[in-house]
Design a protein around this motif. Structure first.
Motif, PDB file in Angstrom:
ATOM      1  N   SER A 209     109.612   5.450  20.357  1.00  0.00           N
ATOM      2  CA  SER A 209     109.720   6.772  20.954  1.00  0.00           C
ATOM      3  C   SER A 209     109.677   7.825  19.843  1.00  0.00           C
ATOM      4  O   SER A 209     110.326   7.671  18.822  1.00  0.00           O
ATOM      5  CB  SER A 209     111.034   6.853  21.725  1.00  0.00           C
ATOM      6  OG  SER A 209     111.155   8.121  22.292  1.00  0.00           O
ATOM      7  N   GLY A 210     108.871   8.856  20.040  1.00  0.00           N
ATOM      8  CA  GLY A 210     108.762   9.923  19.054  1.00  0.00           C
ATOM      9  C   GLY A 210     107.722   9.681  17.977  1.00  0.00           C
ATOM     10  O   GLY A 210     107.532  10.502  17.085  1.00  0.00           O
ATOM     11  N   SER A 211     107.014   8.553  18.053  1.00  0.00           N
ATOM     12  CA  SER A 211     106.038   8.235  17.005  1.00  0.00           C
ATOM     13  C   SER A 211     104.707   8.982  17.190  1.00  0.00           C
ATOM     14  O   SER A 211     103.857   8.934  16.309  1.00  0.00           O
ATOM     15  CB  SER A 211     105.792   6.725  16.949  1.00  0.00           C
ATOM     16  OG  SER A 211     105.292   6.244  18.175  1.00  0.00           O
TER      17      SER A 211
ATOM     18  N   LYS B 250     102.696   8.911  20.232  1.00  0.00           N
ATOM     19  CA  LYS B 250     101.752   8.279  21.160  1.00  0.00           C
ATOM     20  C   LYS B 250     101.258   9.258  22.232  1.00  0.00           C
ATOM     21  O   LYS B 250     100.053   9.390  22.440  1.00  0.00           O
ATOM     22  CB  LYS B 250     102.417   7.070  21.850  1.00  0.00           C
ATOM     23  CG  LYS B 250     102.993   6.042  20.885  1.00  0.00           C
ATOM     24  CD  LYS B 250     103.604   4.863  21.629  1.00  0.00           C
ATOM     25  CE  LYS B 250     104.796   5.195  22.520  1.00  0.00           C
ATOM     26  NZ  LYS B 250     105.984   5.713  21.781  1.00  0.00           N
ATOM     27  N   SER B 251     102.227   9.907  22.900  1.00  0.00           N
ATOM     28  CA  SER B 251     101.845  10.834  23.982  1.00  0.00           C
ATOM     29  C   SER B 251     101.019  11.983  23.436  1.00  0.00           C
ATOM     30  O   SER B 251     100.043  12.404  24.060  1.00  0.00           O
ATOM     31  CB  SER B 251     103.085  11.428  24.650  1.00  0.00           C
ATOM     32  OG  SER B 251     103.770  10.456  25.359  1.00  0.00           O
ATOM     33  N   THR B 252     101.419  12.465  22.286  1.00  0.00           N
ATOM     34  CA  THR B 252     100.697  13.595  21.701  1.00  0.00           C
ATOM     35  C   THR B 252      99.259  13.202  21.378  1.00  0.00           C
ATOM     36  O   THR B 252      98.324  13.952  21.674  1.00  0.00           O
ATOM     37  CB  THR B 252     101.421  14.085  20.433  1.00  0.00           C
ATOM     38  OG1 THR B 252     102.748  14.478  20.794  1.00  0.00           O
ATOM     39  CG2 THR B 252     100.689  15.259  19.807  1.00  0.00           C
ATOM     40  N   LEU B 253      99.074  12.023  20.811  1.00  0.00           N
ATOM     41  CA  LEU B 253      97.719  11.565  20.495  1.00  0.00           C
ATOM     42  C   LEU B 253      96.887  11.464  21.768  1.00  0.00           C
ATOM     43  O   LEU B 253      95.742  11.932  21.817  1.00  0.00           O
ATOM     44  CB  LEU B 253      97.764  10.211  19.764  1.00  0.00           C
ATOM     45  CG  LEU B 253      96.395   9.593  19.473  1.00  0.00           C
ATOM     46  CD1 LEU B 253      95.533  10.524  18.631  1.00  0.00           C
ATOM     47  CD2 LEU B 253      96.543   8.238  18.792  1.00  0.00           C
TER      48      LEU B 253
HETATM   49  P1  ADP Z   1     105.962   9.383  21.774  1.00  0.00           P
HETATM   50  O1  ADP Z   1     104.990   9.553  22.890  1.00  0.00           O
HETATM   51  O2  ADP Z   1     105.567   8.302  20.818  1.00  0.00           O
HETATM   52  O3  ADP Z   1     107.368   9.252  22.242  1.00  0.00           O
HETATM   53  P2  ADP Z   1     105.554  12.199  21.325  1.00  0.00           P
HETATM   54  O4  ADP Z   1     104.101  12.406  21.139  1.00  0.00           O
HETATM   55  O5  ADP Z   1     106.128  12.519  22.667  1.00  0.00           O
HETATM   56  O6  ADP Z   1     105.902  10.714  20.896  1.00  0.00           O
HETATM   57  O7  ADP Z   1     106.349  13.038  20.256  1.00  0.00           O
HETATM   58  C1  ADP Z   1     106.015  13.037  18.885  1.00  0.00           C
HETATM   59  C2  ADP Z   1     106.826  14.129  18.206  1.00  0.00           C
HETATM   60  O8  ADP Z   1     106.388  15.399  18.664  1.00  0.00           O
HETATM   61  C3  ADP Z   1     108.307  14.058  18.510  1.00  0.00           C
HETATM   62  O9  ADP Z   1     108.987  14.452  17.340  1.00  0.00           O
HETATM   63  C4  ADP Z   1     108.496  15.077  19.625  1.00  0.00           C
HETATM   64  O10 ADP Z   1     109.788  15.612  19.638  1.00  0.00           O
HETATM   65  C5  ADP Z   1     107.454  16.116  19.258  1.00  0.00           C
HETATM   66  N1  ADP Z   1     106.932  16.811  20.453  1.00  0.00           N
HETATM   67  C6  ADP Z   1     106.335  16.228  21.514  1.00  0.00           C
HETATM   68  N2  ADP Z   1     105.936  17.146  22.418  1.00  0.00           N
HETATM   69  C7  ADP Z   1     106.313  18.343  21.899  1.00  0.00           C
HETATM   70  C8  ADP Z   1     106.186  19.687  22.361  1.00  0.00           C
HETATM   71  N3  ADP Z   1     105.599  19.992  23.513  1.00  0.00           N
HETATM   72  N4  ADP Z   1     106.671  20.659  21.551  1.00  0.00           N
HETATM   73  C9  ADP Z   1     107.245  20.376  20.382  1.00  0.00           C
HETATM   74  N5  ADP Z   1     107.389  19.131  19.892  1.00  0.00           N
HETATM   75  C10 ADP Z   1     106.938  18.127  20.634  1.00  0.00           C
END
Ligand code: ADP
Ligand code: ADP
Length: 253
Positions: free
Chosen positions: A60-62, A64-67
């Motif tokens: 979690s937080g790596s 993945k969702s952002t990519l």
């Molecule tokens: P995962 O999907 O692997 O859990 P995320 O892509 O959700 O990871 O998050 C990666 C990092 O980006 C985390 O530190 C998260 O807190 C940050 N983050 C994700 N979405 C946002 C957002 N909309 N605004 C600011 N920070 C974000």
């Protein structure tokens, strides 16, 4: 053949993004200093092949969702390039992008995000409603998908009348109704209890064996990744550490 590709993609959220762009000579050329190593996604390079199940795995937080949000252009990367079927997703017009996302991409999220005041059938038909397909046609197509995911007989129920697993099946039906080429699933089964989760994984593989989609699948679960993937990208702290087959990862985790 490659259907989706990203090159040197960075995503930095919020105000830090501006200073990143100001202080970085040319992020596209990768002229990045160590002190600039911030970002939810850092210089990601991925090539997704037509017909494969590409799993993105990490804690979690790596990132993945952002990519995946960058790949589907739900969010705009801070730097880098993304090509879908050879077309640059970052330079095309808004209209073209919307069209591609509507007709070629399907998404399933962990939160089922069904519309509570619509029935199963209406939820499944919703993307076609947005496309302007008439009621008769969209309900016929939605019904096919509802049957495909094993919910025949439930089409007139409301989401609150269904179990979590059934609700996610509706989410799956809805994402497939436009017959997308690219199917994004962001932790689709994580909210489900382990037994149902296992069942949904089998169901998902059964569907994929029929449909042969190109799939980008996010999970933090190693076992799930190993079971489903053709290839697995391992993410840590915003970076893709390796891309490997399940066999390679099992032998050399
Ligand atoms: P995962 O999907 O692997 O859990 P995320 O892509 O959700 O990871 O998050 C990666 C990092 O980006 C985390 O530190 C998260 O807190 C940050 N983050 C994700 N979405 C946002 C957002 N909309 N605004 C600011 N920070 C974000
Ligand atoms: P996931 O990892 O599945 O994306 P999260 O709980 O990390 O789930 O994020 C849920 C929502 O909150 C997402 O829309 C994400 O972009 C946003 N988010 C996550 N981290 C942050 C953050 N640090 N600041 C602002 N928004 C965030």
């Amino acid at each position: 053949t490659t259907i989706l590709e990203c090159r040197d993609v960075w995503k930095i959220y919020g105000a830090k993004a501006d200073s990143f762009l100001e202080h970085t000579p040319d992020p596209k050329k990768g002229e990045l200093r160590k002190e600039n190593l911030i970002g939810a996604v850092r210089r990601a390079n991925v090539q997704i092949r037509k017909g494969e199940i590409f799993v993105i795995m990490g804690l979690s937080g790596s990132g993945k969702s952002t990519l995946v949000r960058c790949l589907s252009r739900l969010v705009e990367p801070t730097a880098g390039e993304i090509f879908f079927e050879g077309k640059n997703l970052l330079t095309m017009s808004e209209a073209e992008l919307i069209e591609i996302r509507r007709t070629k991409m399907g998404m399933v999220f962990q939160q089922f995000a069904l519309l509570p005041h619509l029935t199963v059938l209406e939820n499944a038909a919703f993307p076609l409603d947005v496309q302007g397909v008439d009621k008769k046609n969209r309900e016929a197509r939605a019904m096919e998908m509802v049957e495909l995911v094993g919910l025949k007989g439930r089409e007139n129920n409301y989401p609150r009348e269904l179990s979590g697993g059934q609700q996610q099946r509706v989410g799956i039906a809805r994402s497939l109704v436009v017959e997308p080429d690219l199917w994004f699933l962001d932790e689709p089964f994580s909210a489900l209890d382990p037994l149902i989760r296992r069942e949904m994984q089998d169901e998902f593989m059964r569907l994929q064996n029929m449909l042969h989609k190109t799939i980008v699948f996010i999970t933090h679960d190693f076992d799930e990744a190993i079971r489903l993937a053709d290839r697995i990208a391992v993410m840590k702290d915003g970076e893709i550490q390796q891309v490997a087959t399940p066999e390679e990862l099992v032998l050399n985790p």
